[in-house]
Motif scaffolding. Structure first.
Motif, mmCIF file in Angstrom:
data_model
loop_
_atom_site.group_PDB
_atom_site.id
_atom_site.type_symbol
_atom_site.label_atom_id
_atom_site.label_comp_id
_atom_site.label_asym_id
_atom_site.label_seq_id
_atom_site.Cartn_x
_atom_site.Cartn_y
_atom_site.Cartn_z
ATOM 1 N N ARG A 137 -8.009 3.925 -10.273
ATOM 2 C CA ARG A 137 -6.586 4.069 -9.972
ATOM 3 C C ARG A 137 -6.385 4.565 -8.543
ATOM 4 O O ARG A 137 -5.512 4.070 -7.817
ATOM 5 C CB ARG A 137 -5.937 5.030 -10.970
ATOM 6 N N VAL A 138 -7.189 5.557 -8.137
ATOM 7 C CA VAL A 138 -7.083 6.072 -6.770
ATOM 8 C C VAL A 138 -7.499 5.010 -5.770
ATOM 9 O O VAL A 138 -6.858 4.826 -4.725
ATOM 10 C CB VAL A 138 -7.939 7.342 -6.598
ATOM 11 N N HIS A 139 -8.577 4.260 -6.062
ATOM 12 C CA HIS A 139 -9.014 3.184 -5.163
ATOM 13 C C HIS A 139 -7.907 2.159 -4.972
ATOM 14 O O HIS A 139 -7.674 1.668 -3.858
ATOM 15 C CB HIS A 139 -10.253 2.487 -5.736
ATOM 16 N N LYS A 140 -7.220 1.814 -6.061
ATOM 17 C CA LYS A 140 -6.153 0.813 -5.988
ATOM 18 C C LYS A 140 -5.044 1.294 -5.053
ATOM 19 O O LYS A 140 -4.549 0.534 -4.216
ATOM 20 C CB LYS A 140 -5.608 0.546 -7.384
ATOM 21 N N TRP A 141 -4.666 2.554 -5.169
ATOM 22 C CA TRP A 141 -3.640 3.110 -4.291
ATOM 23 C C TRP A 141 -4.125 3.167 -2.846
ATOM 24 O O TRP A 141 -3.389 2.837 -1.912
ATOM 25 C CB TRP A 141 -3.236 4.498 -4.773
ATOM 26 N N GLN A 142 -5.384 3.595 -2.636
ATOM 27 C CA GLN A 142 -5.917 3.660 -1.282
ATOM 28 C C GLN A 142 -5.921 2.283 -0.626
ATOM 29 O O GLN A 142 -5.537 2.136 0.529
ATOM 30 C CB GLN A 142 -7.330 4.244 -1.295
ATOM 31 N N GLY A 144 -4.081 -0.246 -1.406
ATOM 32 C CA GLY A 144 -2.728 -0.747 -1.243
ATOM 33 C C GLY A 144 -1.992 -0.172 -0.045
ATOM 34 O O GLY A 144 -1.279 -0.888 0.661
ATOM 35 N N ILE A 145 -2.155 1.113 0.198
ATOM 36 C CA ILE A 145 -1.399 1.740 1.296
ATOM 37 C C ILE A 145 -2.177 1.781 2.607
ATOM 38 O O ILE A 145 -1.615 2.138 3.640
ATOM 39 C CB ILE A 145 -0.949 3.170 0.924
ATOM 40 N N ASN A 146 -3.465 1.393 2.578
ATOM 41 C CA ASN A 146 -4.275 1.522 3.791
ATOM 42 C C ASN A 146 -3.726 0.744 4.991
ATOM 43 O O ASN A 146 -3.721 1.279 6.106
ATOM 44 C CB ASN A 146 -5.724 1.101 3.517
ATOM 45 N N PRO A 147 -3.253 -0.500 4.828
ATOM 46 C CA PRO A 147 -2.717 -1.212 6.006
ATOM 47 C C PRO A 147 -1.574 -0.460 6.686
ATOM 48 O O PRO A 147 -1.533 -0.353 7.913
ATOM 49 C CB PRO A 147 -2.256 -2.553 5.417
ATOM 50 N N TRP A 149 -0.919 2.817 6.300
ATOM 51 C CA TRP A 149 -1.458 4.095 6.757
ATOM 52 C C TRP A 149 -2.130 3.948 8.121
ATOM 53 O O TRP A 149 -1.976 4.797 9.000
ATOM 54 C CB TRP A 149 -2.434 4.646 5.722
ATOM 55 N N LYS A 150 -2.901 2.871 8.309
ATOM 56 C CA LYS A 150 -3.581 2.643 9.586
ATOM 57 C C LYS A 150 -2.584 2.575 10.736
ATOM 58 O O LYS A 150 -2.827 3.099 11.819
ATOM 59 C CB LYS A 150 -4.405 1.356 9.534
ATOM 60 N N LYS A 151 -1.443 1.917 10.497
ATOM 61 C CA LYS A 151 -0.437 1.796 11.555
ATOM 62 C C LYS A 151 0.215 3.140 11.861
ATOM 63 O O LYS A 151 0.475 3.469 13.015
ATOM 64 C CB LYS A 151 0.627 0.784 11.146
ATOM 65 N N LEU A 152 0.485 3.918 10.805
ATOM 66 C CA LEU A 152 1.156 5.208 10.989
ATOM 67 C C LEU A 152 0.229 6.278 11.543
ATOM 68 O O LEU A 152 0.679 7.209 12.210
ATOM 69 C CB LEU A 152 1.739 5.677 9.655
ATOM 70 N N ALA A 153 -1.085 6.161 11.248
ATOM 71 C CA ALA A 153 -2.027 7.227 11.577
ATOM 72 C C ALA A 153 -3.043 6.815 12.642
ATOM 73 O O ALA A 153 -4.154 7.333 12.682
ATOM 74 C CB ALA A 153 -2.750 7.690 10.309
ATOM 75 N N GLY A 154 -2.657 5.880 13.497
ATOM 76 C CA GLY A 154 -3.490 5.562 14.646
ATOM 77 C C GLY A 154 -4.820 4.921 14.328
ATOM 78 O O GLY A 154 -5.805 5.147 15.021
ATOM 79 N N GLY A 155 -4.886 4.106 13.265
ATOM 80 C CA GLY A 155 -6.121 3.410 12.941
ATOM 81 C C GLY A 155 -6.968 4.074 11.882
ATOM 82 O O GLY A 155 -8.043 3.582 11.549
ATOM 83 N N CYS A 156 -6.517 5.205 11.354
ATOM 84 C CA CYS A 156 -7.263 5.901 10.311
ATOM 85 C C CYS A 156 -7.367 5.028 9.064
ATOM 86 O O CYS A 156 -6.421 4.348 8.692
ATOM 87 C CB CYS A 156 -6.553 7.209 9.965
#
Length: 199
Positions: A137-142, A144-147, A149-156
């Motif tokens: 469940r956590v992997h699915k959320w990670q 899903g939001i990673n694209p 998150w990368k934009k908001l957090a400078g590539g993280c």
């Protein structure tokens, strides 16, 4: 304008600074710090073991934020913003979390480390936010939001399997610890830290 202060604040929280204190003193000789950011690590190096630090940080905003820490650093620091292929030889590659740089791939350390000289050649000490412990469940959320998150957090990245990536590129894991950081949401709080070496 917003990104550098946000990353500096997020990377300086008490749990993350505690993780840094576990890893940074392990560095020796000529250190390449990948994504130096605002230079929060400089006070944590063991001065008796470090010759100098190459600080790789292409972001002008983060280099500006680093100025105060650079001025009071007891260790010589040489700032660079070169592509990974042009990085000079070092003894230890220090990698940590995320930074507003184009250097997000642990393969950077492999490209540079084999050129290092001496007994410590090819050593990498690091601490990373990474894919959570086996929880679908956590992997699915990670994932899903990673694209976003990368934009908001400078590539993280939230979902990189750090140990697997290191092993795929020829590193041997000499020391590896992992845990969820206290008081941190599980989506963002799973950490790996330790030491890897490439022959």
């Amino acid at each position: 304008m917003f990104l550098a202060p946000f990353i500096n604040c997020a990377c300086g929280t008490k749990p993350i600074m505690y993780q840094r204190k576990k890893v940074v003193p392990l560095c020796t000789g000529r250190v390449l710090e990948v994504g130096m950011g605002s230079a929060l690590n400089l006070a944590l190096y063991d001065q008796s073991k470090v010759e100098f630090v190459w600080g790789l940080e292409p972001s002008a905003a983060m280099r500006a934020k680093a100025r105060a820490n650079l001025e009071k650093s007891p260790i010589e620091v040489k700032l660079i913003d070169l592509p990974g292929e042009q990085i000079p030889s070092m003894t230890t590659a220090s990698t940590r979390y995320c930074s507003p740089t184009p250097v997000h791939d642990p393969r950077l350390a492999q490209r540079a480390a084999p050129d290092a000289a001496g007994a410590e050649a090819g050593r990498q000490a690091g601490v990373h936010r990474t894919r959570a412990r086996a929880r679908r469940r956590v992997h699915k959320w990670q994932d899903g939001i990673n694209p976003l998150w990368k934009k908001l957090a400078g590539g993280c990245n939230l979902n990189r399997p750090i140990p697997e990536l290191l092993q795929e590129t020829g590193f041997t894991l000499e020391q590896l610890d992992k845990m969820y950081l206290p008081s941190t949401p599980r989506l963002f709080g799973y950490n790996y830290w330790g030491v890897a070496r490439i022959a």
